[in-house]
Write an enzyme that holds these catalytic residues in place. Structure first.
Site, PDB file in Angstrom:
ATOM      1  N   CYS A   1       0.811  -1.229   0.000  1.00 49.16           N
ATOM      2  CA  CYS A   1       0.000   0.000   0.000  1.00 49.16           C
ATOM      3  C   CYS A   1       0.839   1.270   0.000  1.00 49.16           C
ATOM      4  O   CYS A   1       0.340   2.353  -0.262  1.00 49.16           O
ATOM      5  CB  CYS A   1      -0.979  -0.003   1.161  1.00 49.16           C
ATOM      6  SG  CYS A   1      -2.269  -1.232   0.928  1.00 49.16           S
TER       7      CYS A   1
ATOM      8  N   HIS B   1      -3.539   7.332   2.287  1.00 47.80           N
ATOM      9  CA  HIS B   1      -3.862   6.037   1.697  1.00 47.80           C
ATOM     10  C   HIS B   1      -5.255   5.611   2.160  1.00 47.80           C
ATOM     11  O   HIS B   1      -5.604   5.762   3.332  1.00 47.80           O
ATOM     12  CB  HIS B   1      -2.812   4.990   2.095  1.00 47.80           C
ATOM     13  CG  HIS B   1      -3.232   3.613   1.708  1.00 47.80           C
ATOM     14  ND1 HIS B   1      -3.581   3.300   0.417  1.00 47.80           N
ATOM     15  CD2 HIS B   1      -3.422   2.480   2.441  1.00 47.80           C
ATOM     16  CE1 HIS B   1      -3.946   2.028   0.374  1.00 47.80           C
ATOM     17  NE2 HIS B   1      -3.864   1.517   1.581  1.00 47.80           N
TER      18      HIS B   1
ATOM     19  N   ASN C   1     -10.149   0.003  -0.750  1.00 50.94           N
ATOM     20  CA  ASN C   1      -8.694   0.092  -0.699  1.00 50.94           C
ATOM     21  C   ASN C   1      -8.103  -0.466  -1.992  1.00 50.94           C
ATOM     22  O   ASN C   1      -8.201  -1.664  -2.251  1.00 50.94           O
ATOM     23  CB  ASN C   1      -8.199  -0.710   0.522  1.00 50.94           C
ATOM     24  CG  ASN C   1      -6.682  -0.664   0.696  1.00 50.94           C
ATOM     25  OD1 ASN C   1      -5.965  -0.165  -0.167  1.00 50.94           O
ATOM     26  ND2 ASN C   1      -6.206  -1.208   1.803  1.00 50.94           N
TER      27      ASN C   1
HETATM   28  N1  ACO Z   1     -18.470  -8.257   8.546  1.00 52.15           N
HETATM   29  C1  ACO Z   1     -18.974  -8.501   9.769  1.00 52.15           C
HETATM   30  N2  ACO Z   1     -18.219  -8.819  10.842  1.00 52.15           N
HETATM   31  C2  ACO Z   1     -16.886  -8.879  10.649  1.00 52.15           C
HETATM   32  C3  ACO Z   1     -16.290  -8.651   9.399  1.00 52.15           C
HETATM   33  C4  ACO Z   1     -17.134  -8.311   8.311  1.00 52.15           C
HETATM   34  N3  ACO Z   1     -16.681  -8.067   7.082  1.00 52.15           N
HETATM   35  N4  ACO Z   1     -14.961  -8.785   9.521  1.00 52.15           N
HETATM   36  C5  ACO Z   1     -14.707  -9.094  10.802  1.00 52.15           C
HETATM   37  N5  ACO Z   1     -15.872  -9.165  11.490  1.00 52.15           N
HETATM   38  C6  ACO Z   1     -16.082  -9.470  12.925  1.00 52.15           C
HETATM   39  C7  ACO Z   1     -14.922 -10.223  13.516  1.00 52.15           C
HETATM   40  O1  ACO Z   1     -15.064 -11.595  13.283  1.00 52.15           O
HETATM   41  C8  ACO Z   1     -15.029  -9.858  14.982  1.00 52.15           C
HETATM   42  O2  ACO Z   1     -16.023 -10.653  15.566  1.00 52.15           O
HETATM   43  P1  ACO Z   1     -15.852 -11.199  17.085  1.00 52.15           P
HETATM   44  O3  ACO Z   1     -15.771  -9.977  17.928  1.00 52.15           O
HETATM   45  O4  ACO Z   1     -17.075 -12.013  17.271  1.00 52.15           O
HETATM   46  O5  ACO Z   1     -14.573 -11.991  17.071  1.00 52.15           O
HETATM   47  C9  ACO Z   1     -15.535  -8.424  14.953  1.00 52.15           C
HETATM   48  O6  ACO Z   1     -16.124  -8.230  13.630  1.00 52.15           O
HETATM   49  C10 ACO Z   1     -14.465  -7.387  15.173  1.00 52.15           C
HETATM   50  O7  ACO Z   1     -13.332  -7.691  14.342  1.00 52.15           O
HETATM   51  P2  ACO Z   1     -12.027  -6.850  14.353  1.00 52.15           P
HETATM   52  O8  ACO Z   1     -11.078  -7.386  13.348  1.00 52.15           O
HETATM   53  O9  ACO Z   1     -11.529  -6.700  15.749  1.00 52.15           O
HETATM   54  O10 ACO Z   1     -12.609  -5.452  13.838  1.00 52.15           O
HETATM   55  P3  ACO Z   1     -11.929  -4.046  13.823  1.00 52.15           P
HETATM   56  O11 ACO Z   1     -12.755  -3.089  14.558  1.00 52.15           O
HETATM   57  O12 ACO Z   1     -10.477  -4.122  14.160  1.00 52.15           O
HETATM   58  O13 ACO Z   1     -12.022  -3.638  12.271  1.00 52.15           O
HETATM   59  C11 ACO Z   1     -10.677  -3.647  10.260  1.00 52.15           C
HETATM   60  C12 ACO Z   1     -11.448  -4.458  11.301  1.00 52.15           C
HETATM   61  C13 ACO Z   1     -11.643  -2.725   9.531  1.00 52.15           C
HETATM   62  C14 ACO Z   1     -10.035  -4.597   9.280  1.00 52.15           C
HETATM   63  C15 ACO Z   1      -9.583  -2.794  10.955  1.00 52.15           C
HETATM   64  O14 ACO Z   1      -8.877  -3.593  11.878  1.00 52.15           O
HETATM   65  C16 ACO Z   1      -8.595  -2.154  10.006  1.00 52.15           C
HETATM   66  O15 ACO Z   1      -8.932  -1.299   9.220  1.00 52.15           O
HETATM   67  N6  ACO Z   1      -7.297  -2.520  10.091  1.00 52.15           N
HETATM   68  C17 ACO Z   1      -6.254  -1.886   9.296  1.00 52.15           C
HETATM   69  C18 ACO Z   1      -6.324  -2.156   7.823  1.00 52.15           C
HETATM   70  C19 ACO Z   1      -5.145  -1.495   7.123  1.00 52.15           C
HETATM   71  O16 ACO Z   1      -4.778  -0.367   7.404  1.00 52.15           O
HETATM   72  N7  ACO Z   1      -4.476  -2.168   6.231  1.00 52.15           N
HETATM   73  C20 ACO Z   1      -3.252  -1.616   5.665  1.00 52.15           C
HETATM   74  C21 ACO Z   1      -3.319  -1.370   4.285  1.00 52.15           C
HETATM   75  S1  ACO Z   1      -3.650  -2.804   3.359  1.00 52.15           S
HETATM   76  C22 ACO Z   1      -2.184  -3.299   2.589  1.00 52.15           C
HETATM   77  O17 ACO Z   1      -1.115  -2.806   2.763  1.00 52.15           O
HETATM   78  C23 ACO Z   1      -2.309  -4.470   1.708  1.00 52.15           C
END
Ligand code: ACO
Length: 336
Positions: free
Chosen positions: A115, A263, A293
């Site tokens: 990214c 980003h 993304n």
């Molecule tokens: N729909 C519904 N529920 C979901 C989904 C979905 N698509 N995905 C995960 N959940 C659930 C999980 O299973 C979890 O359930 P549980 O509590 O029963 O275990 C709950 O939602 C919370 O999951 P988390 O992963 O803790 O959710 P979080 O609030 O952290 O959000 C997210 C997730 C959006 C992915 C966030 O962590 C994020 O944006 N992380 C950074 C992403 C990023 O910056 N990436 C870098 C660039 S990408 C690259 O370089 C390739």
């Protein structure tokens, strides 16, 4: 004697026509429009249609960037393409784009910094042009994620975030003292310690006797895996850090910047970063709600769209900042 500078002289982007809404994903996996919007800000993204390739997206983005710079493909001295979703294992996607642009022997290469790939490529192009190696480098960020994500409940944490798209800029020598256009400062960082926190494990040339086998495919190890919260925590720390470092090296202040482009991984990350730095919302431009993304494509798509909408133009000071797998992160401040 004035030193030779490099500037961004044109930008263009292309996203596939096929719109995929959160509601469509609800039909494929256990997720909801509400969850996706609340956690990431994404409403829809674009996916390629059958037959459409990364090189198609890259070609269109390049043609538009060249058009906005008033140039033809033949004017380009080199193509530098950043991607994490290469069209083939080898050769790089840039070679296919080169062919599409009708070029015969223009050098090209792919760069892998996920990214942050566009910022790594922009920094490289800036150095090549400043050093006098080339006059014009086409810098492309190009991704087709839709064919490489697990569109089932098992892969939902990653799958809902990504979209397909490409953006490109022309980096050109500027020896005209009356033209303020310049890539002023670039800062890059990486931390391989966290390489496996966000990665695709297979195919892997470290795996023997073959790079991929049925076991790996059955375990879905050819799909991306991410420790979302861990990545989030690092992104909101590293992005403000590198942004401030970049502006400070350029002796610029936050108030000097006309537009901040982050980003597009997660709207919440960017809101948090902007909040930390006291950046007002009107100085940030986002399109994650429409495109998701697009990894290396996100920042150049954002820049090209901001230019098209007249949010920035000649003379504007733009600060671009990204974070991604690797971990990798960086920032660049440019005068258009
Ligand atoms: N729909 C519904 N529920 C979901 C989904 C979905 N698509 N995905 C995960 N959940 C659930 C999980 O299973 C979890 O359930 P549980 O509590 O029963 O275990 C709950 O939602 C919370 O999951 P988390 O992963 O803790 O959710 P979080 O609030 O952290 O959000 C997210 C997730 C959006 C992915 C966030 O962590 C994020 O944006 N992380 C950074 C992403 C990023 O910056 N990436 C870098 C660039 S990408 C690259 O370089 C390739």
């Amino acid at each position: 004697m004035t030193t030779r500078r490099a500037k961004i002289s044109g930008a263009g982007f292309y996203v596939p026509e096929r719109v995929v809404t959160n509601q469509e994903l609800e039909a494929l996996m256990d997720t909801t429009d509400e969850w996706i919007q609340q956690r990431s800000g994404i409403k829809e993204r674009r996916y390629v249609s059958p037959g459409e390739t990364p090189a198609d997206l890259g070609q269109h983005a390049c043609e538009r960037a060249l058009q906005s710079a008033g140039l033809d493909p033949q004017d380009v001295d080199m193509i530098l393409l950043a991607t994490l979703s290469a069209q083939h294992e080898f050769p790089g996607t840039s070679f296919f784009v080169q062919r599409r642009l009708g070029l015969e022997d223009t050098p090209c290469m792919d760069l892998r910094a996920q990214c942050t790939g566009f910022l790594y490529a922009l920094t490289t192009a800036n150095s090549l042009v400043r050093a006098g190696q080339y006059d014009r480098v086409l810098v492309v960020g190009c991704e087709v994620h839709s064919t490489g994500i697990d569109l089932t409940t098992e892969g939902r944490d990653v799958a809902v975030l990504f979209g397909d798209g490409a953006g490109a800029v022309v980096v050109e020598a500027n020896e005209d003292d009356s033209d303020p256009g310049e890539i002023i400062e670039c800062r890059l960082h990486a931390q391989g310690e966290h390489a496996k926190r966000l990665w695709i494990e297979f195919p892997s040339s470290a795996h023997q006797p073959t790079r991929i086998d049925q076991e790996a495919v059955l375990a879905k190890k050819h799909f991306p895996r991410m420790e979302g919260r861990f990545v989030f925590k690092h992104a909101v720390t590293r992005m403000p850090e590198v942004l401030q470092q970049t502006l400070s090296s350029a002796s610029l202040k936050m108030e000097d910047v006309d537009l901040f482009l982050f980003h597009q991984a997660n709207l919440r990350i960017n809101e948090y970063v902007a909040g930390q730095l006291g950046i007002p919302p009107e100085k940030c431009f986002s399109n994650i709600e429409r495109y998701g993304n697009c990894s290396a494509g996100s920042i150049p798509i954002l820049l090209a769209e901001a230019s098209e909408r007249g949010l920035v133009g000649p003379g504007s000071l733009v600060c671009m900042t990204g974070f991604g797998s690797g971990f990798s992160w960086g920032s660049a401040v440019v005068r258009l």
